[in-house]
Design an enzyme around this catalytic site. Sequence first.
Site, PDB file in Angstrom:
ATOM      1  N   ASP A 190      -3.046 -17.918   1.253  1.00  0.00           N
ATOM      2  CA  ASP A 190      -4.276 -18.446   0.636  1.00  0.00           C
ATOM      3  C   ASP A 190      -4.810 -19.627   1.445  1.00  0.00           C
ATOM      4  OD1 ASP A 190      -1.948 -19.740  -0.131  1.00  0.00           O
ATOM      5  OD2 ASP A 190      -2.656 -20.280  -2.128  1.00  0.00           O
TER       6      ASP A 190
ATOM      7  N   LYS B 251       3.294 -15.416   1.428  1.00  0.00           N
ATOM      8  CA  LYS B 251       3.294 -16.211   0.192  1.00  0.00           C
ATOM      9  C   LYS B 251       4.744 -16.414  -0.240  1.00  0.00           C
ATOM     10  CE  LYS B 251       0.320 -16.990  -2.576  1.00  0.00           C
ATOM     11  NZ  LYS B 251      -0.235 -18.335  -2.927  1.00  0.00           N
TER      12      LYS B 251
ATOM     13  N   ASP C 203     -10.813  -9.045   7.407  1.00  0.00           N
ATOM     14  CA  ASP C 203     -12.213  -8.908   7.017  1.00  0.00           C
ATOM     15  C   ASP C 203     -12.915 -10.265   6.976  1.00  0.00           C
ATOM     16  OD1 ASP C 203     -12.025  -6.190   6.870  1.00  0.00           O
ATOM     17  OD2 ASP C 203     -13.025  -6.031   4.932  1.00  0.00           O
TER      18      ASP C 203
ATOM     19  N   TYR D 289       0.827  -1.217   0.000  1.00  0.00           N
ATOM     20  CA  TYR D 289       0.000   0.000   0.000  1.00  0.00           C
ATOM     21  C   TYR D 289       0.858   1.263   0.000  1.00  0.00           C
ATOM     22  CZ  TYR D 289      -3.969  -3.026   1.097  1.00  0.00           C
ATOM     23  OH  TYR D 289      -4.936  -4.005   1.053  1.00  0.00           O
TER      24      TYR D 289
ATOM     25  N   ASP E  11      -5.224  -7.142   5.636  1.00  0.00           N
ATOM     26  CA  ASP E  11      -6.446  -6.429   5.268  1.00  0.00           C
ATOM     27  C   ASP E  11      -7.526  -7.447   4.902  1.00  0.00           C
ATOM     28  OD1 ASP E  11      -8.122  -4.391   4.660  1.00  0.00           O
ATOM     29  OD2 ASP E  11      -7.037  -3.670   2.898  1.00  0.00           O
TER      30      ASP E  11
END
Length: 371
Positions: free
Chosen positions: A226, A193, A254, A142, A250
Amino acid sequence: MPTRKLLLLPGDGIGPEVMTEVKRLIRWMNDNGLGNFETEEALVGGCCYDAYGVSITEDTMAKAKAADALIFGAVGGPQWDGVPYDLRPEAGLLRLRKELGLFANIRPAVCYPALADASSLKREVVEGLDIVILRELTGGVYFGEPKTITDLGNGQKRAIDTQVYDTYEIERIARVGFELARKRRNKVTSSEKRNVMKTGVLWHEVVSDVHKREYPDVQLEHQLADACGMQLVRWPKQFDVIVCDNLFGDMLSDVAAMLTGSLGMLPSASLGEIDAKTGTRRALYEPVHGSAPDIAGKGIANPIAMLASFGMALRYSFGMVKEADLVDQAIAAALAEGLRTPDIKSAGATVVGTTRMTEAIIAELGRLAAA
Ligand SMILES: NC(=O)c1ccc[n+]([C@@H]2O[C@H](COP(=O)([O-])OP(=O)(O)OC[C@H]3O[C@@H](n4cnc5c(N)ncnc54)[C@H](O)[C@@H]3O)[C@@H](O)[C@H]2O)c1
């Protein structure tokens, strides 16, 4: 009892409505010898833009730097959609996070027994769930440079975001994760990852090093991000603390949020580095939800996310663990009584507004504190 200086930043929409309830709780704690809080209040977000043409003033930034903790409501709303990007309501919050160095975002996902049926997952999967997602908040993709969209001149464009992490950024968030785990069920799951990203390789290496060097007593496991997302909805109770970068955090936070039923239930804390001289750290506490313009002014906003955020301030800024536990227990008790704001209502429950819900929680707090 030391005096704690709180800066209250209610913001827009339902922000001021839920902040009113925190003030009620603070007053009650002060009056009943459970705390010694001094509060000051300032504008942030759209209301600040309307008053001063910016989403946060220099004066408020100075007060934020001097406060022991910041209690933040929510900002934004459709009336500010046309405001220039740098002045938009959210810019005030981002500036606070950046200038106060709030790199560690703690989001607990707790499923109160009384609300287990509000989740989209089966009761047995979420009932009694109590996990924490720890997200790195000031680095990663970001913020990394270059961050551009280039016109290639052949009818094509190229967009670039850059994922970048330095060792120290991973070390400090890993330490927060291990410290948190030591006070909970002593398990950290680090998620990245590393199979396809260099930042994932470094993340894995640095978290493993910090673990070996400083926290060998804590159980550490690694999960690819994942797979971690899949495990979160398959059997979330396997986790205690999940630590991850800004982007994966993030998304995973959620996902975890929805395990618990409603946005109106979710608190969060954003912490900075511990000051070596004072032993204290800068911190901002806020509900995960936004300003909910659709219900603003109706007196029906769920105050629990905001009250539980204040509970996190007691726990993480002031070491008032007993009082923080009492706030959490009082929330659970009010829900067990069958009281619900409209966002979490269920068959047979008594639907109440924002203030009535808070009053019930404070009444339970009184009972629990006296027991
Ligand atoms: N940190 C923040 O201040 C923050 C975070 C998210 C969104 N926003 C802003 O808030 C505004 C609205 O965004 P949105 O609608 O996407 O998200 P939102 O969280 O404000 O609302 C989403 C839905 O959840 C409901 N909801 C949220 N909090 C609730 C509560 N405490 N009690 C009962 N119901 C609740 C709302 O009524 C709405 O239906 C936008 O301007 C957005 O930019 C701000």
